[in-house]
Enzyme design. Structure first.
Site, mmCIF file in Angstrom:
data_model
loop_
_atom_site.group_PDB
_atom_site.id
_atom_site.type_symbol
_atom_site.label_atom_id
_atom_site.label_comp_id
_atom_site.label_asym_id
_atom_site.label_seq_id
_atom_site.Cartn_x
_atom_site.Cartn_y
_atom_site.Cartn_z
ATOM 1 N N ALA A 315 31.077 -34.982 -9.437
ATOM 2 C CA ALA A 315 30.710 -36.185 -10.234
ATOM 3 C C ALA A 315 31.184 -37.323 -10.012
ATOM 4 O O ALA A 315 32.227 -37.519 -9.252
ATOM 5 C CB ALA A 315 30.905 -35.642 -11.774
ATOM 6 N N GLY A 317 32.955 -40.874 -10.415
ATOM 7 C CA GLY A 317 34.106 -41.372 -11.437
ATOM 8 C C GLY A 317 35.574 -40.963 -10.798
ATOM 9 O O GLY A 317 35.324 -40.348 -9.646
ATOM 10 N N LYS A 319 38.656 -39.375 -10.078
ATOM 11 C CA LYS A 319 39.035 -37.747 -10.014
ATOM 12 C C LYS A 319 40.104 -37.463 -10.975
ATOM 13 O O LYS A 319 40.866 -38.338 -11.049
ATOM 14 C CB LYS A 319 39.159 -37.422 -8.615
ATOM 15 N N GLY A 320 39.807 -36.548 -11.976
ATOM 16 C CA GLY A 320 40.920 -36.592 -13.018
ATOM 17 C C GLY A 320 42.234 -35.375 -12.623
ATOM 18 O O GLY A 320 41.955 -34.757 -11.587
ATOM 19 N N LEU A 321 43.034 -35.429 -13.396
ATOM 20 C CA LEU A 321 44.250 -34.489 -12.933
ATOM 21 C C LEU A 321 44.116 -33.186 -13.702
ATOM 22 O O LEU A 321 44.796 -32.418 -13.362
ATOM 23 C CB LEU A 321 45.764 -35.109 -13.646
ATOM 24 N N LYS A 336 32.544 -28.696 -16.283
ATOM 25 C CA LYS A 336 33.960 -29.190 -15.990
ATOM 26 C C LYS A 336 34.819 -27.722 -16.233
ATOM 27 O O LYS A 336 34.588 -27.182 -17.066
ATOM 28 C CB LYS A 336 34.457 -30.095 -17.313
ATOM 29 N N ASP A 371 29.786 -34.044 -27.076
ATOM 30 C CA ASP A 371 29.769 -32.229 -27.453
ATOM 31 C C ASP A 371 30.129 -31.660 -26.165
ATOM 32 O O ASP A 371 29.476 -31.976 -24.909
ATOM 33 C CB ASP A 371 28.429 -32.179 -27.831
#
Length: 576
Positions: A315, A317, A319-321, A336, A371
């Protein structure tokens, strides 16, 4: 206990439990109408939470009853025979598809199914819901007067809504003017034939909606008549007449609506006439059938993956931890997966993240929290993943992602509606769009605070912009209630050395929050920061947050609106 086993009796028992679930759902909807009229928001919230936990409790009951009746056949073969008997029991029912999902939920939980086991669950291929199915929806016709005047339509619509109205003549005049104006704007003529509306009212906290279509000849437009329960009584609050406006009312960031529905499938088909861009799964979920919404979403996902060259992609954006996030370009959904190894400065873990997502599921989302649907035991062909994406998923979440031959098994993941990350949106948007988004970012923080939620991480990358331009929050690992936080003023520096120090010269506890610092790491400088400060400077004041804490302690329920203030009947020109 029956030792020989009786699949037909087990099937009938599961049907009985399912019927209890449906009755409980409809009872909750009827109570929602009473809570709305009596302004009993504490009871309304309790019932909303109860509805969300009801499904799991009934599934557990169905498993226990079926196993007891199957006795020595309480194995996969026994449940396969029970499935056939269950299919015969529910065939032809108005809620057949929801009953099948209920059975599948029970069998999947009972046998910890990976992928799809067609012998013990129902999994039909995706197909569009026929428009003709909407003809079976229970509706009422609200006719106009002989000259096409809207006042008779308004009177009939108000009679179908929640009662009693505080001022029916006032509301009738306001609604009639709004209906005539909508017809004139859309068709060049204020006259109407009438309105075709569902006979069930939809409730959510302080909101109630009558939903249908305005008609003149072969022409039609959406109609959502909004009501509010105010201290001085119930009032018509807005007349919404576009598909986009209806879509926001039934949107993915709001808590599910309550409605006493005899024919859910037909109701969804009717709603899709009004909101053609919404998928069937989104509509089922919006009206409280979120488990069947998951079934429909899975079908849509597998259908999309069956197309040539369809594959998952990382995706867009930052990159998350905490989460690995991927998507299917042809479907506006992200998937996710919680990482096994969560890097500093994050100090959370898998169980805590799961707890946060559960909190969001049970909380009033006030139009600002996306949601998230939890899936377990999904299986996809390996060809649906690029080598790089598959390698990353297997590396960051080996406890969740595993390979079995040419199949990728995902033991645990969440799906959310795909939105454009706010930090990317601001780079791409026009000046006017960017300013509108940054102002709505501030409104999102306010709405969350009013709902007793502090997002924790206010970075723009954790917020997204929907196709309607609405800002929502979707990163839940640092979510907290306001009571969890200690909002503090920044102590004044004691010296120049204090002012220039890289680290704070004062003690900072784990739950300390310094709102004055927000602006330095959130809104970029220049015109966007100026616009934000002009509208939302109080969000940088600890005293504002302390006042919100006090409101949360008193149990105050936020007054939020899924439509623009200018659409409120009492605020528009000529609204009375």
């Amino acid at each position: 206990m029956t030792t020989g086993g009786d699949p037909r009796a087990a099937a009938r028992a599961i049907v009985e439990v399912f019927d209890d679930y449906q009755a409980g759902l409809r009872d909750t909807a009827r109570r929602a109408a009473r809570h709305f009229a009596e302004r009993d928001w504490v009871a309304a919230r309790a019932d909303s939470t109860h509805r969300l936990t009801l499904y799991g409790a009934r599934v557990d009951e169905a498993i226990a009853r079926a196993d007891a009746l199957l006795g020595g056949r309480a194995d996969r073969d026994g449940w396969a025979a029970t499935r056939e008997a269950f299919a015969a029991e529910v065939a032809g029912r108005d809620d057949c598809e929801i009953a099948e999902t209920f059975y599948s939920s029970a069998s999947r939980l009972r046998f910890t199914t990976i992928g799809v086991d067609h012998a013990i669950e129902f999994q039909r291929p995706w197909s569009p819901l026929p428009d003709a199915a909407g003809d079976d929806a229970p509706t009422r016709w609200c006719a106009a007067s002989d000259d096409g005047g809207a006042e008779a339509v308004a009177a009939a619509l108000l009679a179908l809504g929640p009662a009693p109205l505080a001022d029916e003549p006032r509301d009738r005049a306001r609604v009639a003017r709004a209906l005539a104006a909508a017809a004139r704007d859309a068709w060049g003529d204020p006259r109407l034939d009438g309105a075709e509306v569902l006979d069930s009212v939809f409730y959510r906290n302080r909101e109630a909606y009558v939903v249908g279509r305005l008609r003149r000849g072969e022409r039609a437009m959406p109609l959502v008549l909004a009501f509010r329960s105010n201290p001085d009584g119930i009032a018509a609050d807005a007349v919404l007449t576009t598909a986009d406006e209806a879509s926001i009312v039934f949107g993915f960031a709001w808590s599910y609506l309550h409605a006493d529905l005899a024919r859910p499938r037909a109701t969804v088909a009717f709603l899709q006439r009004i909101m053609p861009l919404k998928r069937v799964d989104e509509l089922y979920t919006a009206i409280g059938y979120n488990k069947h919404g998951k079934t429909e979403l899975y079908r849509a996902l597998m259908h999309a993956l069956s197309r040539p060259a369809a594959h998952f992609e990382e995706a867009e954006g930052t990159k998350g931890l905490v989460m690995a996030v991927f998507t299917l370009p042809s479907l506006n959904v992200v998937l996710k997966v919680i990482k096994d190894r969560i890097a500093p400065p994050k100090s959370t873990n898998r169980l805590e993240v799961e707890r946060q997502y559960r909190r969001v599921f049970l909380n009033d989302r006030v139009g600002r929290l996306a949601d998230a649907q939890l899936f377990k035991g999904l299986a996809f062909p390996m060809s649906c993943f690029s080598d790089d994406l598959l390698a990353e998923l297997a590396f960051v979440a080996p406890s969740v992602v595993r390979l079995e031959g040419d199949t990728v098994v995902l033991n645990h993941l969440y799906t959310e509606r795909r939105v454009r990350p706010l930090n990317l949106y601001l780079r791409e948007a026009s000046d006017a769009e960017a300013v509108a988004a940054i102002l709505d970012y501030g409104e999102a923080i306010r709405d969350l605070a009013a709902s007793n939620i502090f997002p924790g991480d206010l970075l723009l990358k954790n917020f997204g912009v929907s196709r309607h331009g609405r800002v929502v929050f979707y990163d839940y690992d640092e979510l907290a209630t306001l009571a969890d936080c200690h909002f503090r003023h920044l102590p004044a520096p004691r010296s120049l050395e204090d002012e220039l120090a890289a680290e704070p010269w004062f003690s900072v506890a784990e739950n300390d929050v310094f709102p004055e610092e927000f602006i330095h790491f959130t809104v970029p400088g220049g015109r966007l920061r100026d616009a934000f400060l002009a509208a939302h400077a109080d969000l940088l004041d600890p005293d504002w947050w302390c006042a919100m804490q006090e409101r949360a302690r008193t149990g105050e329920v936020p007054d939020t609106y899924p439509y623009a203030a200018a659409r409120r009947l009492g605020r528009v020109a000529g609204g009375g």
